[in-house]
Structures are given as structure tokens and as C-alpha cells.
Write an enzyme that holds these catalytic residues in place. Structure first.
Site, mmCIF file in Angstrom:
data_model
loop_
_atom_site.group_PDB
_atom_site.id
_atom_site.type_symbol
_atom_site.label_atom_id
_atom_site.label_comp_id
_atom_site.label_asym_id
_atom_site.label_seq_id
_atom_site.Cartn_x
_atom_site.Cartn_y
_atom_site.Cartn_z
ATOM 1 N N ARG A 36 -1.615 0.810 -7.159
ATOM 2 C CA ARG A 36 -1.310 -0.509 -6.598
ATOM 3 C C ARG A 36 -0.794 -1.419 -7.713
ATOM 4 O O ARG A 36 0.157 -2.170 -7.518
ATOM 5 C CB ARG A 36 -2.568 -1.130 -5.958
ATOM 6 C CG ARG A 36 -3.151 -0.375 -4.764
ATOM 7 C CD ARG A 36 -2.224 -0.346 -3.565
ATOM 8 N NE ARG A 36 -1.811 -1.684 -3.162
ATOM 9 C CZ ARG A 36 -2.507 -2.481 -2.350
ATOM 10 N NH1 ARG A 36 -3.633 -2.054 -1.825
ATOM 11 N NH2 ARG A 36 -2.061 -3.682 -2.026
ATOM 12 N N ASP A 51 -7.378 6.056 7.492
ATOM 13 C CA ASP A 51 -7.747 4.655 7.240
ATOM 14 C C ASP A 51 -8.920 4.341 8.168
ATOM 15 O O ASP A 51 -9.255 5.134 9.072
ATOM 16 C CB ASP A 51 -6.533 3.751 7.549
ATOM 17 C CG ASP A 51 -6.780 2.279 7.220
ATOM 18 O OD1 ASP A 51 -7.772 1.962 6.532
ATOM 19 O OD2 ASP A 51 -5.964 1.432 7.668
ATOM 20 N N GLN A 68 0.834 -1.196 0.000
ATOM 21 C CA GLN A 68 0.000 0.000 0.000
ATOM 22 C C GLN A 68 0.880 1.262 0.000
ATOM 23 O O GLN A 68 0.634 2.210 -0.752
ATOM 24 C CB GLN A 68 -0.916 0.003 1.227
ATOM 25 C CG GLN A 68 -1.845 1.193 1.303
ATOM 26 C CD GLN A 68 -2.888 1.184 0.196
ATOM 27 O OE1 GLN A 68 -3.561 0.188 -0.024
ATOM 28 N NE2 GLN A 68 -3.035 2.299 -0.501
HETATM 29 N N1 CP Z 1 -6.165 -1.113 0.210
HETATM 30 C C1 CP Z 1 -6.271 -2.445 0.195
HETATM 31 O O1 CP Z 1 -5.360 -3.186 0.549
HETATM 32 O O2 CP Z 1 -7.466 -2.900 -0.279
HETATM 33 P P1 CP Z 1 -7.973 -4.421 -0.199
HETATM 34 O O3 CP Z 1 -8.116 -4.773 1.244
HETATM 35 O O4 CP Z 1 -9.282 -4.412 -0.938
HETATM 36 O O5 CP Z 1 -6.961 -5.295 -0.865
HETATM 37 N N1 NVA Z 2 -6.033 -1.129 8.232
HETATM 38 C C1 NVA Z 2 -6.925 -1.803 7.319
HETATM 39 C C2 NVA Z 2 -6.416 -1.698 5.919
HETATM 40 C C3 NVA Z 2 -7.243 -2.356 4.871
HETATM 41 C C4 NVA Z 2 -6.649 -2.248 3.506
HETATM 42 C C5 NVA Z 2 -7.076 -3.256 7.748
HETATM 43 O O1 NVA Z 2 -6.072 -3.866 8.136
HETATM 44 O O2 NVA Z 2 -8.181 -3.767 7.709
#
Ligand code: CP
Ligand code: NVA
Length: 318
Positions: free
Chosen positions: A305, A237, A146
Site C-alpha cells: 500500500r 474480503d 487497494q
Molecule cells: N485494506 C484497507 O483499506 O485497510 P484499512 O481499512 O485499515 O485502511
Molecule cells: N470491503 C471492505 C474493505 C475494507 C478495507 C469495506 O468496505 O469495509
């Protein structure tokens, strides 16, 4: 990193953390990603369309995913390799030990992309199989892929990294940790505002400070307004990450003052961008108006990504 024509390489076998590569390698990876982004329009005529021909990459996801799974599958295909979907039940340790699974996989495939809970589990796969390249597709502790996409996106927006400030508002979680690592390595100052008990872990702070370059600073604050003051971008986030669902109500209460809304955006530098790794919860960590505003580059992050993971696969497996 070798200077071989075509594309550079990384010295690491596995990519479990941004810290597995050097600052020079990270910058080279992001330069390569920018090139791959431009060349994608060439399709089968792209110089890298068969770069990983004959290679296989296993994808194992123990948590849900849209972006990471889709972009890795497409990345593998666009480099001429094949993706193998391994059901997560195969690595739950019930049928056979993880070390045996790793030693099986390395006889068939060149890389494994794994999304799991403990970082130690991804590390154990890599440690058991000396020829297998393991890529962290998100663990409870880190989300390095990410961060690659995010810093490509930021350079597209800012024109450069050094001298800029990225403010992160919310949970000092996996996404925040990888951002802190990459920011330090690329010379971006990182300010994080979190409620008590949800700060960036001290080990992540120390690790980021140890690799900081170009005068980049790392600052932890409590007040979200102080965190975003004059920042060139604001990142947030979800308040409740995958696996923390039982804490959701408590987290909603504690994180409510940390919502990224128009007032918070206004406290950042003029023209500040909004970033989010997605999935986003409108009305919780971000308001719908900020998410949909012209400051929001969240879908650029999602697109990047793909390009950054193609660069990673090339530099690791090429
Ligand atoms: N941002 C991200 O990792 O998205 P996903 O959880 O959908 O892969
Ligand atoms: N912090 C979040 C990110 C998802 C892409 C999780 O771990 O669920």
C-alpha cells in the site's frame, strides 16, 4: 502520460477509480512503485525524498482505517510533502456545502485523499475544484488504491501478470470491483464466486470487459470450488463491509459456504497464494490456518500500500 525523466505522469486529475488511468499508466505506476520500494532503504538520500517538497495533502476519513491512513501519511512524508488531517465532520455538509469545502481546500493543498460512503461524494469534490487532485481512499463502490498494492504483490509472487488467474471468493464489493478493473487492464483473468444477490455489479463487469487486454477473461460463478479451480491466487474480503453492519447476521449465514479454508485452497493451482485486503475475520471469510499459512501474502499487500501510493502521489502531484 509524459516521458519526462524521473518518473512518468498520469493524464487524469483525480484517481477515483482504477479506470481513471490507462493500462499503460497502471503498469508504469506499478513499475515506479517497485522502484520506490527498492529505494526506500536510502531514506533521505532516496531520489524522490523531496519530490513533493512544498506540497500539502489533506486526508479525510469518514470511515475507520488503519492501513490506508497510515500508508498515505507516511507516503506523503517520504516524498517531502505535508499531510493535513481534516476531521470528517468538516465534510458532512452541515456547516457548509461540499462544493465550497472543495474550493477552499484547493487554495491551500494540492491533493485530497478521501474515504467516504458514496463514490459520488468523492467525485463531487473533484468536480468542484479544478486544481485539486482527489484520491479515492475507499468508497462503498470502489477501493482503487487497494488494487494497486494487490497487483504489485501478485507480480512479486508470480513474476508477471499476463496469463495468470486470480479467483475472488465472496462479496462483489468495492474491493472486488477495483480488482476486476485492474485485472482486466493487466491481462489477468478474474473469476469471482459470490452468493445470489451479491455478485459483481453488471456495470463493473461491463467496464472491466471493455478494458480487458492480453486475453484476460472475467467469469462470474456461484460455486466457490468452481471459482478457484486451477487459480493462481485466491482473494477474499470481509462479508460485511463498513456501513453494512445491520446486515451482518444475514450475511454470515449466506456467505458461510464461501469461507476460504484449506479444502478450498487445495482446489486452486499448486502453489496458489492467498490474499486479503485486511482487516480479516478469522473463522468467517478465512480460516486461521490459511491466513497464517506460507501461501498467505496479506502483509506484503499491506506493505505495498505504501509503495504504490507513493507512486500514485508522484504521478498525480509530481
Ligand atoms: N485494506 C484497507 O483499506 O485497510 P484499512 O481499512 O485499515 O485502511
Ligand atoms: N470491503 C471492505 C474493505 C475494507 C478495507 C469495506 O468496505 O469495509
Amino acid at each position: 502520460m509524459s516521458g519526462e525523466p524521473g518518473h512518468p505522469r498520469v493524464g487524469t486529475k483525480d484517481f477515483l477509480s482504477v479506470l481513471d488511468v490507462s493500462g499503460t499508466e497502471l503498469a508504469a505506476l506499478l513499475d515506479l512503485a517497485a522502484r520506490l520500494k527498492r529505494e526506500r532503504a536510502l531514506g533521505a538520500a532516496a531520489p524522490t525524498a523531496a519530490a513533493l517538497a512544498g506540497k500539502h495533502v489533506a486526508l479525510i476519513f469518514e470511515k475507520p482505517s488503519l492501513r490506508t491512513r497510515a500508508t498515505f501519511e507516511i507516503a506523503v512524508r517520504e516524498l517531502g510533502a505535508h499531510a493535513l488531517h481534516v476531521p470528517p465532520s468538516s465534510i458532512d455538509g452541515e456547516r457548509e456545502p461540499l462544493e465550497d469545502i472543495a474550493r477552499n481546500l484547493e487554495r491551500w493543498v494540492h491533493g485530497v485523499v478521501v474515504r467516504t460512503f458514496a463514490q459520488a461524494k468523492a467525485a463531487a469534490i473533484g468536480a468542484a475544484a479544478s486544481r485539486l487532485h482527489v484520491i479515492n481512499a475507499l468508497t462503498d463502490e470502489e477501493h482503487p488504491c487497494q488494487a494497486l498494492a494487490d497487483f504489485l504483490t501478485l507480480r512479486e509472487q508470480w513474476g508477471s501478470w499476463q496469463g495468470h488467474t486470480l479467483a475472488y471468493v465472496g462479496d462483489g464489493n468495492n474491493v472486488a470491483i477495483s480488482l476486476a478493473h485492474a485485472a482486466a487492464m493487466l491481462g489477468v483473468s478474474f473469476r469471482i464466486a459470490s452468493p445470489a444477490g451479491y455478485e459483481l455489479p453488471p456495470a463493473a463487469v461491463a467496464a472491466a470487459r471493455a478494458v480487458a487486454t492480453g486475453g484476460a477473461t472475467l467469469t462470474l460463478v456461484r460455486d466457490p470450488r468452481e471459482g478457484v479451480q486451477g487459480a493462481d491466487a485466491i482473494y477474499t474480503d470481509v462479508w460485511t463491509s463498513m456501513g453494512q453492519e445491520a446486515e451482518a447476521d444475514e450475511r454470515k449465514r449466506l456467505f458461510a459456504p464461501y469461507q476460504v479454508n484449506a479444502a478450498l485452497m487445495a482446489a486452486a493451482a499448486p502453489g496458489a497464494r492467498f490474499l486479503h485486503c485486511l482487516p480479516a475475520h478469522r473463522g468467517e471469510e478465512v480460516t486461521a490456518d490459511v491466513f497464517e499459512s506460507s501461501a498467505s501474502v496479506v502483509f506484503d499487500q499491506a506493505e505495498n500500500r505504501l509503495h504504490t501510493q507513493k507512486a500514485l502521489l508522484l504521478m498525480l502531484l509530481g
